[in-house]
Design a protein around this motif. Structure first.
Motif, PDB file in Angstrom:
ATOM      1  N   CYS A 256       0.829  -1.206   0.000  1.00  0.00           N
ATOM      2  CA  CYS A 256       0.000   0.000   0.000  1.00  0.00           C
ATOM      3  C   CYS A 256       0.867   1.260   0.000  1.00  0.00           C
ATOM      4  O   CYS A 256       0.577   2.220  -0.723  1.00  0.00           O
ATOM      5  CB  CYS A 256      -0.921   0.020   1.217  1.00  0.00           C
ATOM      6  N   VAL A 257       1.914   1.248   0.779  1.00  0.00           N
ATOM      7  CA  VAL A 257       2.824   2.395   0.834  1.00  0.00           C
ATOM      8  C   VAL A 257       3.490   2.605  -0.523  1.00  0.00           C
ATOM      9  O   VAL A 257       3.602   3.732  -1.010  1.00  0.00           O
ATOM     10  CB  VAL A 257       3.880   2.208   1.951  1.00  0.00           C
ATOM     11  N   ALA A 258       3.924   1.532  -1.155  1.00  0.00           N
ATOM     12  CA  ALA A 258       4.545   1.636  -2.476  1.00  0.00           C
ATOM     13  C   ALA A 258       3.560   2.183  -3.502  1.00  0.00           C
ATOM     14  O   ALA A 258       3.928   3.011  -4.349  1.00  0.00           O
ATOM     15  CB  ALA A 258       5.073   0.272  -2.909  1.00  0.00           C
TER      16      ALA A 258
ATOM     17  N   VAL B  28       0.986   4.185  -2.898  1.00  0.00           N
ATOM     18  CA  VAL B  28       0.761   5.602  -2.596  1.00  0.00           C
ATOM     19  C   VAL B  28       1.940   6.438  -3.097  1.00  0.00           C
ATOM     20  O   VAL B  28       1.748   7.508  -3.697  1.00  0.00           O
ATOM     21  CB  VAL B  28       0.528   5.807  -1.082  1.00  0.00           C
ATOM     22  N   ILE B  29       3.152   5.968  -2.896  1.00  0.00           N
ATOM     23  CA  ILE B  29       4.335   6.698  -3.365  1.00  0.00           C
ATOM     24  C   ILE B  29       4.332   6.794  -4.887  1.00  0.00           C
ATOM     25  O   ILE B  29       4.642   7.837  -5.450  1.00  0.00           O
ATOM     26  CB  ILE B  29       5.622   6.026  -2.840  1.00  0.00           C
ATOM     27  N   LEU B  30       3.961   5.728  -5.556  1.00  0.00           N
ATOM     28  CA  LEU B  30       3.895   5.743  -7.018  1.00  0.00           C
ATOM     29  C   LEU B  30       2.846   6.736  -7.515  1.00  0.00           C
ATOM     30  O   LEU B  30       3.107   7.505  -8.448  1.00  0.00           O
ATOM     31  CB  LEU B  30       3.590   4.340  -7.544  1.00  0.00           C
ATOM     32  N   VAL B  31       1.682   6.747  -6.899  1.00  0.00           N
ATOM     33  CA  VAL B  31       0.624   7.684  -7.294  1.00  0.00           C
ATOM     34  C   VAL B  31       1.074   9.129  -7.068  1.00  0.00           C
ATOM     35  O   VAL B  31       0.856  10.004  -7.919  1.00  0.00           O
ATOM     36  CB  VAL B  31      -0.689   7.377  -6.536  1.00  0.00           C
ATOM     37  N   LEU B  32       1.710   9.398  -5.940  1.00  0.00           N
ATOM     38  CA  LEU B  32       2.200  10.750  -5.663  1.00  0.00           C
ATOM     39  C   LEU B  32       3.262  11.170  -6.671  1.00  0.00           C
ATOM     40  O   LEU B  32       3.267  12.314  -7.133  1.00  0.00           O
ATOM     41  CB  LEU B  32       2.761  10.839  -4.246  1.00  0.00           C
TER      42      LEU B  32
END
Length: 56
Positions: free
Chosen positions: A14-16, A18-22
């Motif tokens: 999930c963190v990965a 979110v970082i990709l989307v940002l």
């Protein structure tokens, strides 16, 4: 029953995501901003440099 390892793997995914989307959103924002600056410089006949449009 979920183990701690399973929860950490799921949370890491999930963190990965979110970082990709940002990163994609920031990239699109940069492209749009530089594009607007390029259009303004074209309208006024000024020279355009990517480094100046980026703020470096």
């Amino acid at each position: 029953m979920c183990t701690l390892k399973d929860k950490l793997v799921e949370c890491g995914a999930c963190v990965a995501a979110v970082i990709l989307v940002l990163a994609v959103c920031y990239g699109l924002s940069w492209i749009v901003t530089c594009g607007v600056i390029k259009l303004i410089t074209m309208c006024f006949g000024l020279t355009f440099k990517w480094s100046i449009a980026t703020g470096k």
